[in-house]
Design a protein around this motif. Sequence first.
Motif, mmCIF file in Angstrom:
data_model
loop_
_atom_site.group_PDB
_atom_site.id
_atom_site.type_symbol
_atom_site.label_atom_id
_atom_site.label_comp_id
_atom_site.label_asym_id
_atom_site.label_seq_id
_atom_site.Cartn_x
_atom_site.Cartn_y
_atom_site.Cartn_z
ATOM 1 N N MET A 113 -5.911 1.394 -3.540
ATOM 2 C CA MET A 113 -5.482 0.451 -4.938
ATOM 3 C C MET A 113 -5.819 -1.113 -4.516
ATOM 4 O O MET A 113 -6.334 -1.657 -5.483
ATOM 5 N N GLN A 114 -5.568 -1.267 -3.122
ATOM 6 C CA GLN A 114 -5.965 -2.696 -2.765
ATOM 7 C C GLN A 114 -7.214 -2.929 -2.632
ATOM 8 O O GLN A 114 -8.124 -4.196 -3.152
ATOM 9 N N ASP A 143 -4.114 6.180 -0.514
ATOM 10 C CA ASP A 143 -3.911 5.767 -1.999
ATOM 11 C C ASP A 143 -3.552 4.253 -2.134
ATOM 12 O O ASP A 143 -4.271 3.359 -3.013
ATOM 13 N N GLY A 144 -2.664 3.711 -1.275
ATOM 14 C CA GLY A 144 -2.220 2.662 -1.631
ATOM 15 C C GLY A 144 -3.340 1.570 -1.231
ATOM 16 O O GLY A 144 -3.661 0.553 -1.721
ATOM 17 N N LEU A 145 -4.089 1.852 -0.144
ATOM 18 C CA LEU A 145 -4.975 0.919 0.353
ATOM 19 C C LEU A 145 -6.342 0.875 -0.254
ATOM 20 O O LEU A 145 -6.938 0.017 -0.615
ATOM 21 N N GLY A 197 1.001 3.840 -2.759
ATOM 22 C CA GLY A 197 0.639 5.251 -2.432
ATOM 23 C C GLY A 197 1.691 6.095 -2.905
ATOM 24 O O GLY A 197 1.351 7.315 -3.612
ATOM 25 N N VAL A 205 -10.201 7.007 -8.746
ATOM 26 C CA VAL A 205 -8.829 6.875 -9.053
ATOM 27 C C VAL A 205 -8.960 7.086 -10.459
ATOM 28 O O VAL A 205 -8.032 7.702 -10.956
ATOM 29 N N GLU A 206 -9.817 6.671 -11.198
ATOM 30 C CA GLU A 206 -9.774 6.641 -12.710
ATOM 31 C C GLU A 206 -9.870 8.137 -13.035
ATOM 32 O O GLU A 206 -9.155 8.594 -14.069
ATOM 33 N N GLY A 218 1.056 -1.247 0.165
ATOM 34 C CA GLY A 218 0.131 0.096 0.210
ATOM 35 C C GLY A 218 0.933 1.245 -0.114
ATOM 36 O O GLY A 218 0.715 2.119 -0.663
ATOM 37 N N ILE A 260 -9.391 -1.590 -4.572
ATOM 38 C CA ILE A 260 -9.737 -1.946 -5.874
ATOM 39 C C ILE A 260 -9.637 -3.157 -6.616
ATOM 40 O O ILE A 260 -10.379 -3.817 -7.090
ATOM 41 N N THR A 261 -8.281 -3.670 -6.082
ATOM 42 C CA THR A 261 -7.997 -5.158 -6.676
ATOM 43 C C THR A 261 -8.627 -6.124 -6.032
ATOM 44 O O THR A 261 -9.317 -6.997 -6.772
ATOM 45 N N HIS A 262 -8.883 -6.399 -4.773
ATOM 46 C CA HIS A 262 -9.625 -7.341 -4.180
ATOM 47 C C HIS A 262 -10.988 -7.069 -3.831
ATOM 48 O O HIS A 262 -11.840 -7.928 -3.586
ATOM 49 N N ARG A 288 -13.557 3.554 -6.851
ATOM 50 C CA ARG A 288 -12.800 3.458 -8.054
ATOM 51 C C ARG A 288 -12.993 4.472 -9.093
ATOM 52 O O ARG A 288 -11.871 4.849 -9.676
#
Lengths: 192, 192, 192, 192
Positions: B164-165, B160-162, A161, B107-108, A157, B167-169, B104
Amino acid sequence: MAHVPTEVRRQQFIEAAIEVIAREGADGATTRKIAEAAGAPLATLHYCFQTKENLLWAIFEHLHQIVQADLEAAVPDARPAADIAADLLNGTMRRAASEPAANRAQVEIWLWAERNDPAMAVKQYDTYLQAWMGFLRAATPPLPEERLETVVRVIFGLIDGLNMQLITHGDEEMILRETATATAMLTAYLGD
Amino acid sequence: MAHVPTEVRRQQFIEAAIEVIAREGADGATTRKIAEAAGAPLATLHYCFQTKENLLWAIFEHLHQIVQADLEAAVPDARPAADIAADLLNGTMRRAASEPAANRAQVEIWLWAERNDPAMAVKQYDTYLQAWMGFLRAATPPLPEERLETVVRVIFGLIDGLNMQLITHGDEEMILRETATATAMLTAYLGD
Amino acid sequence: MAHVPTEVRRQQFIEAAIEVIAREGADGATTRKIAEAAGAPLATLHYCFQTKENLLWAIFEHLHQIVQADLEAAVPDARPAADIAADLLNGTMRRAASEPAANRAQVEIWLWAERNDPAMAVKQYDTYLQAWMGFLRAATPPLPEERLETVVRVIFGLIDGLNMQLITHGDEEMILRETATATAMLTAYLGD
Amino acid sequence: MAHVPTEVRRQQFIEAAIEVIAREGADGATTRKIAEAAGAPLATLHYCFQTKENLLWAIFEHLHQIVQADLEAAVPDARPAADIAADLLNGTMRRAASEPAANRAQVEIWLWAERNDPAMAVKQYDTYLQAWMGFLRAATPPLPEERLETVVRVIFGLIDGLNMQLITHGDEEMILRETATATAMLTAYLGD
DNA sequence: TATGAATGAGCCTTCATTCAT
DNA sequence: CATGAATGAAGGCTCATTCAT
């Protein structure tokens, strides 16, 4: 035109595509733009990849392999978990900062992949996860097994980020400074 | 058709667009698909927004305002920096986890904005930055001013990192668990 | 450009397409050529039919309806079977000879349909079959029911065969002469 | 690859092409599909035939020769015209029914030829015509010379028409039944 | 001679946008 | 004001053909 084995041509297209995708996004990267960036006729691109989708998956795979190769080069050894984590985080971010196009394309492709075949995205994510968990497992003193996954996920993450910020600001220096802060945070958390 | 005030129409399009963008990305969200999702004729969309670009910026703004409103509702107060940071991080992630489409799309749209008008993206980013720095400035004991920005940036990175995750999972439970880990990390770093 | 109801536009495209198909075959009739023949922009064709396949089926249907309308106008009455058959055969061939483009397109579309959805082709064929059997059933003296189908099928064969020759030679006079021979044959067979 | 004489190669391509054309039509039969069906590299097809047009004419010629060979094997003899005609019709339809791919390709190629070089199509048509007229001329009692051509043309029409039905229904049994009806018709016409 | 590699031309389709009513 | 109709520009892809070895 110079006869080149298809495999080589493919690499040229992949390289060119990464640049275009970084600039225009995965959808905005038209096959025509990519072909032009590669200095090849459009039809040649389709000769090599058939479809744009194939090309994008090839890039996905390509970017994956670069990271994978780096990881395989690293040798896990018996150090404190905080040190290992710090190394991984720093190494990744340094590479990201030094190759902004690839970094940016990585994110775009990731979102594209996630949209087009979520299972594939998850699968690749898990490959990374397992690899990094392997590194941390070698730590001395060992991290309790049940914390391993979450720790790695948070590090991921952190990376994602920081990447997003790198994309937004494109400021290498700043990102390294924040990477340092993130590292300190990790150390504070993992270490004594 | 029942007469609907233009402003309401616009909101309907924005809402519909967020869903479509979450599913198809900013480029993949064609005006036709958005109009259909909004249950309105295509021409009406252009009647309201003139261009797709206008619509996308309106969404950008819309998502911005939601967060902004939340922040303004909060009252900065004198607590340890770690607590404040933890609250902000948790609140943000809880909201993100509860509205996956908006998350989602966020982010896009962000990447889209970054591609089309980087300065605008940076500007909005800085708005958030200042707001959060304001919150942390109220901490007791105070954080040294020169650390403020970096700390906030890293928290943003964490978010942001969380995201992204997420979104992925798409796994709400997991993300909350990792948010807890990230919070622990923050706390460890900012001091007990 | 002049605002025209879509249904009218569709007819214009169908008419134009028939000409092009007669000249170039169903596959050789590109949407560009058809649009040009209709004096309309390519995009308009796709606005009206979405896909080339849709257009081709619409033509298939259109040609079917012309024949269908003709048949419905005719009134089955109590005459010798030979006379009825002769009338049907002559009427059909006269029409075919007077509209070579439609006739030619008919064959091309038929083969195309047969290739793309055989069941549909058979279904339409059977519609004709039933209609003609209905006409012959009204004959006096009556034809034995079990001979009806085969007789109609052979008449259809005669028509298709004469059509093929019409296509090959495009010689109206000759085809009418042969139609007369075919009629004589039918008469000789169906009774004195 | 095992060296194969060019003439054999050509035959393999022709055979493969007939299958593909039966399935996809003359235009739909791409050189790639044909090469694949022949199990040969695409470039080899062009090495053997230079252009697709050449290949199609070669098929045209090939199918022509098969019929031609059959006719030459037959010996015209002194029988009633009705018997001779019946034999020719039955023989042709039996062969058509037993080789559906060739039969179908025949029609497709015919239309293609007719589109690309009508004169050539007519010329070949006339070859058949003369041959069959020759057979009927041997009839006892003789058919008046001025009726010969029309009779043969109608028989050809019968064949083409029955072929079209064979293509549409692919029902061998039914087609032979109708061939019998057509034969009865011929016999009734040509007289006992 | 044989064949992987390469390609110009063109196909069907879709897009954001504008027009006309 | 609101919306069916219309469209120039562009996108992904395929085709027959040629090149280079």
